[in-house]
Design a protein around this motif. Structure first.
Motif, PDB file in Angstrom:
ATOM      1  N   GLY A   1       0.799  -1.218   0.000  1.00  0.00           N
ATOM      2  CA  GLY A   1       0.000   0.000   0.000  1.00  0.00           C
ATOM      3  C   GLY A   1       0.831   1.266   0.000  1.00  0.00           C
ATOM      4  N   ILE A   2       2.150   1.135  -0.154  1.00  0.00           N
ATOM      5  CA  ILE A   2       3.059   2.287  -0.145  1.00  0.00           C
ATOM      6  C   ILE A   2       3.093   2.907  -1.543  1.00  0.00           C
ATOM      7  N   ARG A   3       3.055   4.241  -1.604  1.00  0.00           N
ATOM      8  CA  ARG A   3       3.150   4.949  -2.880  1.00  0.00           C
ATOM      9  C   ARG A   3       4.606   4.978  -3.324  1.00  0.00           C
ATOM     10  N   ILE A   4       4.824   4.748  -4.627  1.00  0.00           N
ATOM     11  CA  ILE A   4       6.167   4.795  -5.198  1.00  0.00           C
ATOM     12  C   ILE A   4       6.203   5.910  -6.244  1.00  0.00           C
ATOM     13  N   SER A   5       7.194   6.787  -6.144  1.00  0.00           N
ATOM     14  CA  SER A   5       7.329   7.901  -7.087  1.00  0.00           C
ATOM     15  C   SER A   5       8.714   7.888  -7.715  1.00  0.00           C
ATOM     16  N   VAL A   6       8.778   8.416  -8.947  1.00  0.00           N
ATOM     17  CA  VAL A   6      10.048   8.516  -9.657  1.00  0.00           C
ATOM     18  C   VAL A   6      10.621   9.902  -9.411  1.00  0.00           C
ATOM     19  N   ASP A   7      11.802   9.959  -8.811  1.00  0.00           N
ATOM     20  CA  ASP A   7      12.430  11.232  -8.469  1.00  0.00           C
ATOM     21  C   ASP A   7      13.362  11.670  -9.597  1.00  0.00           C
ATOM     22  N   ASP A   8      13.492  12.978  -9.791  1.00  0.00           N
ATOM     23  CA  ASP A   8      14.415  13.561 -10.775  1.00  0.00           C
ATOM     24  C   ASP A   8      14.204  12.965 -12.163  1.00  0.00           C
ATOM     25  N   PHE A   9      12.954  12.825 -12.573  1.00  0.00           N
ATOM     26  CA  PHE A   9      12.689  12.227 -13.879  1.00  0.00           C
ATOM     27  C   PHE A   9      13.225  13.148 -14.986  1.00  0.00           C
ATOM     28  N   GLY A  10      13.839  12.479 -15.970  1.00  0.00           N
ATOM     29  CA  GLY A  10      14.408  13.208 -17.096  1.00  0.00           C
ATOM     30  C   GLY A  10      15.905  13.360 -17.002  1.00  0.00           C
ATOM     31  N   SER A  11      16.482  13.078 -15.836  1.00  0.00           N
ATOM     32  CA  SER A  11      17.934  13.216 -15.678  1.00  0.00           C
ATOM     33  C   SER A  11      18.658  11.904 -15.894  1.00  0.00           C
ATOM     34  N   GLY A  12      17.890  10.801 -16.054  1.00  0.00           N
ATOM     35  CA  GLY A  12      18.531   9.500 -16.207  1.00  0.00           C
ATOM     36  C   GLY A  12      18.162   8.846 -17.520  1.00  0.00           C
TER      37      GLY A  12
END
Length: 759
Positions: free
Chosen positions: A644-655
């Motif tokens: 039930g934990i939310r997962i987010s993508v951090d710094d998208f576009g830099s990788g």
């Protein structure tokens, strides 16, 4: 009827070493616990006879001489359970302490109860000690040894092994209710009278006899020299010294006796014309002085008794000053004293010695999760195992909250040190039973050896400490010998590694929180936890200064768990204060996720311990974590999402994120890298990237967050392109906990569109 521990009965008889054994009354209704106590007394070498009462009424019958089977039994110590049939242990304790004939007997409450109310009530009823029953055999033996050493060792009233304190009717350190009662129990107190006048000797004897002190044995010596010889052969409890002896004038005799018998109280007898000299004797070691002709038998007996009692309390104070209160191990003061003496012997005899510095791994986490009471019990159990793992000539000391130092004299080689270190680490591998739960601990151990690692106490301790932190750096549950390479860090990097490890141990890390704002309403919907380091000399360090190094060395695992635990606890507190529930955002590294099940289990455990709901936790991951489908990191992410934990993508576009990966994993948010937001209003390429990411995220049914928002122009652009969430200095800098509390407790931020004119 009273049941003594006989070899033919259901319980074993305790061994009776040389010397007068102590009668102990065990008041316990559980036969298994009674048998355990009997075996522990036998194992500990406690010179004792154990008598057993299974209920409170029977115990009082034994104590009052009303049990024919226990006639002549005068316990010198009572071990009392609280929960007893017929008469509760608390009632028994109250009756004992109300009875003038019984109240001087030390009563140790030995119970399964861990309730603070029971402990406080026991002390209110004048219990001498309150001890929780150990669950492990070695811990029970350690408790019995502690009882033996504390109550009948160096801090006991002189002669306590002769049962003075435990006899019915005792009103002074050596008085008895009935003449002759004491004689049946053991030898009387012995006082050495150093006096050359036969008339004065006879007078002292007559005065004491006239005061009813028939159980006080008076030895005599006609000179200080004779007294010194006699004291080499006999044990005495007090000394009466005439100041007018030919070989004891000008307090020289007092100085000699005090130097030889530092643990025996000395009272000086002075004539009226040298009372001033007698007063000066108090500064030379005398407990008190009496002027001849100005005291009677009761005054003399009282003075001797008071001197013995003061001496007892001085020993207690000395013990407390040199020992750790919780574990009763030597503290740093006594350790340094013993280390200095051991060094002197080592130099003189050309011998070696070793110093081992032991630090429990992640003890603060255990302390937070177990609670202080259980953590204290764990420390006591650990102290018992450490003491049992080394020789009697070695010293195990507690020098800090979770730090122990072991002194090993007479060490011939580093191989001997290694063997002892392995034995110490092995003794901690078995789980400890604390409060009905099994608790596993590990420790990091460093060692230094005299003379190669240092020639003085301070250097040896510092070298062992450095080696211990080297062991932590390599991995927990490890042992390292000191080496010059480890002692002198090369450059800032290695210094930072050691300092960061210390920061975890010393709780130098802290969290700041930066709000995440709903783009339209201005509501704070989440708080991102950002770790900081209160460096002892470098001030407040941001994560950029130390997290890359933590990631490289693997210390990110410990740092990450610390952040998650403390953020969860803070969120629980906020919610408990009635503040609107919001998400807590925590950054997670690839190295953490790559631990697989171990990491997901750790997250689940922390959620349970902190009470943070899974849907209130959001984990930020970088693009590298989901580059390869089926990797351990991706499997870990799916397990966390299933919780039930939310997962987010951090710094998208830099990788190097793949759209297929984004499509195949149910990410909650995409967070646009700060580098694109910074020039979004002036650089067409950055603007194109940002608008594309927003559109793509919405098409994939994800929320899009813009990071690093710092100007009104950036806000206007993002609103025009329908960004969902924003974060940055335009709304708030990262704030300490108190400031963040004030922010979220205050009024909601004004809607962004009300502050901007958006075409």
């Amino acid at each position: 009827m009273g049941r003594r521990m006989e070899a033919t009965g259901p319980l074993l008889k305790t061994a009776a070493p040389r010397g007068t054994p102590l009668d102990i009354l065990l008041v316990e209704d559980n036969p298994a616990d009674a048998r355990l106590a009997a075996e522990a007394l036998k194992e500990s070498g406690f010179p004792s006879r154990l008598h057993w009462a299974a209920d409170g009424i029977h115990a009082l019958e034994i104590l009052r001489g009303q049990d024919e089977a226990a006639t002549g039994v005068h316990p010198g110590l009572i071990l009392l359970d609280l929960n007893l049939p017929k008469k509760d242990g608390r009632e028994v304790l109250a009756e004992i302490k109300r009875d003038p004939a019984l109240r001087r007997i030390p009563v140790i409450v030995l119970t399964n109860s861990r309730a603070e109310a029971d402990r406080d009530q026991s002390y209110d009823l004048q219990a001498n000690c309150f001890i929780n029953k150990p669950a492990q055999w070695d811990e029970f033996v350690a408790v019995v040894r502690s009882i033996k050493e504390f109550w009948f060792g160096r801090v006991a009233l002189p002669g306590a092994d002769r049962l003075r304190a435990g006899q019915p009717g005792v009103s002074s350190p050596f008085a008895t209710a009935e003449p002759g009662t004491r004689g049946a129990a053991g030898p009387p107190l012995r006082v050495l009278l150093v006096e050359d006048n036969p008339g004065d000797i006879r007078l002292v004897r007559d005065l004491l006899a006239g005061a009813g002190q028939r159980q006080l044995e008076v030895l005599t010596a006609g000179s200080v020299r004779q007294a010194l010889v006699l004291l080499g052969e006999e044990k005495v409890d007090a000394i009466l010294l005439d100041l007018t002896l030919p070989d004891g004038e000008d307090l020289e005799g007092l100085a000699e006796l005090h130097g030889l018998m530092t643990g025996v109280p000395i009272l000086v007898l002075a004539s009226q014309h040298n009372e001033a000299t007698a007063a000066r004797s108090l500064r030379r070691g005398a407990q008190d002085y009496l002027v001849k002709g100005l005291f009677d038998g009761e005054g003399l007996a009282r003075a001797v008794g008071n001197a013995i009692e003061r001496n007892r309390f001085e020993k207690i104070l000395e013990y407390m000053a040199q020992h750790d209160v919780l574990t009763e191990l030597p503290n740093r003061t006594l350790l340094e004293d013993r280390l200095s003496h051991t060094l002197e012997h080592a130099r003189r005899d050309s011998q070696g010695l070793a110093v081992l510095f032991l630090d429990l791994d992640r003890f603060k986490i255990l302390n937070d999760s177990l609670g202080h009471v259980a953590a204290d019990q764990l420390l006591q159990a650990i102290a018992g195992r450490l003491s049992a793992a080394v020789r009697a000539s070695d010293t195990v000391s507690r020098v800090g909250g979770d730090e122990f130092v072991i002194l090993l004299p007479d060490i011939d080689s580093t191989e001997d040190v290694t063997l002892v270190a392995r034995k110490i680490l092995d003794c901690l591998r078995s789980p400890f039973s604390i409060g009905g739960c099994e608790v596993s601990v590990s420790a990091s151990l460093g060692a230094s050896v005299y003379p190669q690692d240092g020639s003085d106490a301070e250097t040896l301790l510092k070298s062992a400490d450095t080696a211990m932190y080297r062991a932590k750096q390599i991995g927990r549950g490890n042992f390292q010998m000191h080496s010059p390479a480890a002692a002198v860090p090369r450059g800032e990097r290695e210094s930072m590694v050691i300092a960061l490890q210390r920061a975890l141990e010393r709780d130098e890390l802290l969290l700041h929180y930066q709000p995440v704002v709903d783009a339209l309403s201005g509501s704070i919907v989440a708080l991102e936890a950002l770790v900081r380091w209160r460096h002892p000399t470098g001030g407040l360090l941001s994560a950029k200064r130390f997290l890359p190094l933590a990631e490289e060395t693997g210390m990110i695992v410990d740092v990450g768990e610390w952040v998650l635990r403390h953020a969860g606890l803070r969120a629980r507190d906020w919610q408990g204060e009635g503040l609107l529930p919001m998400r807590i955002v925590v950054n997670v590294s690839y190295r953490q996720l790559n631990r697989g099940r171990e990491y997901s289990d750790a997250v689940a455990r922390i959620l349970r311990e902190t009470g943070l709901e899974p849907q209130r936790l959001e984990l930020d991951v970088t693009e590298e974590t989901f580059l390869r489908e089926g990797s351990t990191a991706v499997r870990t992410l799916r397990t966390l999402h299933d919780l039930g934990i939310r997962i987010s993508v951090d710094d998208f576009g830099s990788g190097f994120a793949s759209l297929i990966r984004l499509k195949n994993f149910p990410f909650a948010n995409i967070k646009i890298a700060r580098s694109f937001i910074h020039h979004v209003t002036v650089n067409p390429d950055d603007a194109a990237v940002v608008s594309t990411i927003i559109a793509m995220g919405h098409n994939l049914r994800m929320s899009v967050l813009a990071q690093g928002v710092s100007t009104a122009e950036q806000v206007a652009y993002l609103l025009r392109h329908q960004v969902d969430l924003m974060q940055g200095y335009y709304f708030s800098r990262p704030l300490p906990e108190d400031a963040c509390t004030r922010l979220i407790r205050g009024p909601r931020l004004h809607p962004v569109v009300d502050r901007l004119k958006v075409p």
